[in-house]
Design a protein around this motif. Structure first.
Motif, PDB file in Angstrom:
ATOM      1  N   CYS A  97     124.838 -14.453  -2.564  1.00 13.28           N
ATOM      2  CA  CYS A  97     125.177 -15.867  -2.542  1.00 13.28           C
ATOM      3  C   CYS A  97     126.396 -16.059  -1.639  1.00 13.28           C
ATOM      4  CB  CYS A  97     125.450 -16.345  -3.966  1.00 13.28           C
ATOM      5  SG  CYS A  97     125.365 -18.125  -4.125  1.00 13.28           S
ATOM      6  N   LEU A  98     126.135 -16.280  -0.371  1.00  9.89           N
ATOM      7  CA  LEU A  98     127.204 -16.406   0.619  1.00  9.89           C
ATOM      8  C   LEU A  98     127.692 -17.841   0.720  1.00  9.89           C
ATOM      9  CD1 LEU A  98     125.533 -14.269   3.417  1.00  9.89           C
ATOM     10  CD2 LEU A  98     127.327 -13.541   1.853  1.00  9.89           C
ATOM     11  N   ASP A  99     128.954 -18.014   1.091  1.00  7.70           N
ATOM     12  CA  ASP A  99     129.475 -19.352   1.368  1.00  7.70           C
ATOM     13  C   ASP A  99     128.669 -19.975   2.502  1.00  7.70           C
ATOM     14  OD1 ASP A  99     131.467 -18.781  -0.444  1.00  7.70           O
ATOM     15  OD2 ASP A  99     133.060 -18.581   1.047  1.00  7.70           O
ATOM     16  N   VAL A 100     128.565 -21.301   2.482  1.00 10.65           N
ATOM     17  CA  VAL A 100     127.942 -22.046   3.571  1.00 10.65           C
ATOM     18  C   VAL A 100     129.031 -22.943   4.153  1.00 10.65           C
ATOM     19  CG1 VAL A 100     126.207 -23.755   4.202  1.00 10.65           C
ATOM     20  CG2 VAL A 100     125.656 -21.999   2.514  1.00 10.65           C
ATOM     21  N   THR A 101     129.287 -22.821   5.451  1.00 11.63           N
ATOM     22  CA  THR A 101     130.296 -23.642   6.109  1.00 11.63           C
ATOM     23  C   THR A 101     129.599 -24.687   6.966  1.00 11.63           C
ATOM     24  OG1 THR A 101     131.828 -21.791   6.153  1.00 11.63           O
ATOM     25  CG2 THR A 101     132.321 -23.627   7.615  1.00 11.63           C
ATOM     26  N   VAL A 102     129.960 -25.955   6.735  1.00 13.73           N
ATOM     27  CA  VAL A 102     129.398 -27.074   7.494  1.00 13.73           C
ATOM     28  C   VAL A 102     130.465 -27.557   8.473  1.00 13.73           C
ATOM     29  CG1 VAL A 102     128.434 -29.401   7.375  1.00 13.73           C
ATOM     30  CG2 VAL A 102     127.942 -27.757   5.551  1.00 13.73           C
ATOM     31  N   GLY A 146     130.062 -43.779  11.416  1.00 12.56           N
ATOM     32  CA  GLY A 146     129.404 -43.470  12.677  1.00 12.56           C
ATOM     33  C   GLY A 146     128.299 -42.454  12.476  1.00 12.56           C
ATOM     34  N   THR A 147     127.835 -41.885  13.565  1.00 12.69           N
ATOM     35  CA  THR A 147     126.792 -40.863  13.529  1.00 12.69           C
ATOM     36  C   THR A 147     127.464 -39.500  13.503  1.00 12.69           C
ATOM     37  OG1 THR A 147     125.299 -42.286  14.765  1.00 12.69           O
ATOM     38  CG2 THR A 147     124.771 -39.943  14.715  1.00 12.69           C
ATOM     39  N   ILE A 148     127.115 -38.692  12.499  1.00 14.25           N
ATOM     40  CA  ILE A 148     127.711 -37.371  12.330  1.00 14.25           C
ATOM     41  C   ILE A 148     126.690 -36.309  12.722  1.00 14.25           C
ATOM     42  CG2 ILE A 148     128.783 -35.780  10.683  1.00 14.25           C
ATOM     43  CD1 ILE A 148     130.331 -38.428  11.138  1.00 14.25           C
ATOM     44  N   ALA A 149     127.087 -35.418  13.613  1.00 12.60           N
ATOM     45  CA  ALA A 149     126.283 -34.245  13.949  1.00 12.60           C
ATOM     46  C   ALA A 149     126.903 -33.073  13.190  1.00 12.60           C
ATOM     47  CB  ALA A 149     126.306 -33.981  15.448  1.00 12.60           C
ATOM     48  N   ALA A 150     126.090 -32.361  12.436  1.00 14.80           N
ATOM     49  CA  ALA A 150     126.611 -31.264  11.618  1.00 14.80           C
ATOM     50  C   ALA A 150     125.802 -29.998  11.851  1.00 14.80           C
ATOM     51  CB  ALA A 150     126.568 -31.649  10.136  1.00 14.80           C
ATOM     52  N   SER A 151     126.509 -28.868  11.818  1.00 14.77           N
ATOM     53  CA  SER A 151     125.836 -27.577  11.863  1.00 14.77           C
ATOM     54  C   SER A 151     126.372 -26.754  10.697  1.00 14.77           C
ATOM     55  CB  SER A 151     126.082 -26.859  13.189  1.00 14.77           C
ATOM     56  OG  SER A 151     127.446 -26.518  13.317  1.00 14.77           O
ATOM     57  N   ALA A 152     125.543 -25.875  10.163  1.00 20.64           N
ATOM     58  CA  ALA A 152     125.935 -25.064   9.015  1.00 20.64           C
ATOM     59  C   ALA A 152     125.621 -23.601   9.291  1.00 20.64           C
ATOM     60  CB  ALA A 152     125.204 -25.530   7.757  1.00 20.64           C
ATOM     61  N   ASP A 153     126.514 -22.729   8.844  1.00 19.24           N
ATOM     62  CA  ASP A 153     126.285 -21.290   8.958  1.00 19.24           C
ATOM     63  C   ASP A 153     126.759 -20.624   7.673  1.00 19.24           C
ATOM     64  OD1 ASP A 153     129.041 -21.269   9.214  1.00 19.24           O
ATOM     65  OD2 ASP A 153     129.030 -20.716  11.316  1.00 19.24           O
ATOM     66  N   ILE A 154     126.659 -19.310   7.626  1.00 15.96           N
ATOM     67  CA  ILE A 154     126.996 -18.576   6.401  1.00 15.96           C
ATOM     68  C   ILE A 154     128.354 -17.912   6.538  1.00 15.96           C
ATOM     69  CG2 ILE A 154     124.669 -18.207   5.565  1.00 15.96           C
ATOM     70  CD1 ILE A 154     124.650 -15.532   7.010  1.00 15.96           C
TER      71      ILE A 154
END
Length: 176
Positions: A97-102, A146-154
């Motif tokens: 169960c790894l952290d998810v960073t957005v 506004g419009t938010i662009a988001a990316s997520a990684d571990i």
């Protein structure tokens, strides 16, 4: 005739920009089942492989491909609460169960930031149930409207473990 070359970074930037525009404008998949809801799943989930290094710990099996789908809920104007669904498959060892960073960017104002979704600490005083394993604590970010662009990684694995990010999560979120 003279041959002209385009630097790879320019080509990569153009491809990334085009992909973000296609996600924002041309997505034919509905974001949520309920159109009145303010919660939407990221259009691309996070996929990764994580496991332990043989010899240091007992590895029970080959680690599976794990999928975590981040969600974004717009609440008060200019705020987004990021959360994540439990993984489709979990490695029940140290790195399950790894952290998810957005990482987010407000395309309207230029504001940016990051929010980390940490796993809920498991309560060992009760019997184990699969529903209790690997749930995430939501994190609220003040993004502005506004419009938010988001990316997520571990996040980083535990000592003696490894991880491979297969695909980062990507989402476009309209924030009132």
């Amino acid at each position: 005739m003279r041959r002209v070359s385009i630097p790879r970074s320019v080509a990569a930037g153009a491809i990334t920009s085009t992909a973000a525009l296609v996600l924002a404008v041309g997505s034919s998949v509905p974001a949520t089942a309920d159109p009145s809801s303010t919660t939407m799943e990221f259009q691309v989930p996070v996929r990764h492989i994580a496991g332990c290094i043989p010899g240091l710990f007992v590895c029970v099996s080959v680690p599976p491909l794990t999928t975590v789908t981040p969600t974004a809920t717009t609440g008060a104007p200019g705020e987004v609460t990021f959360a994540a669904t439990p993984p489709t498959r979990t490695w029940t060892g140290l790195s399950g169960c790894l952290d998810v960073t957005v990482h987010w960017l407000n395309l309207t104002t230029g504001a940016s930031g990051a929010a980390t979704l940490r796993p809920v600490p498991y309560d060992y005083s009760r019997p184990y149930t699969p529903d209790n394993w690997c749930r995430y604590i939501p994190a609220t970010a003040v993004t502005g409207s506004g419009t938010i662009a988001a990316s997520a990684d571990i996040g980083a694995p535990a000592p003696g473990a490894y991880q491979f990010l297969v695909t980062p999560g990507v989402g476009i979120i309209p924030v009132p």
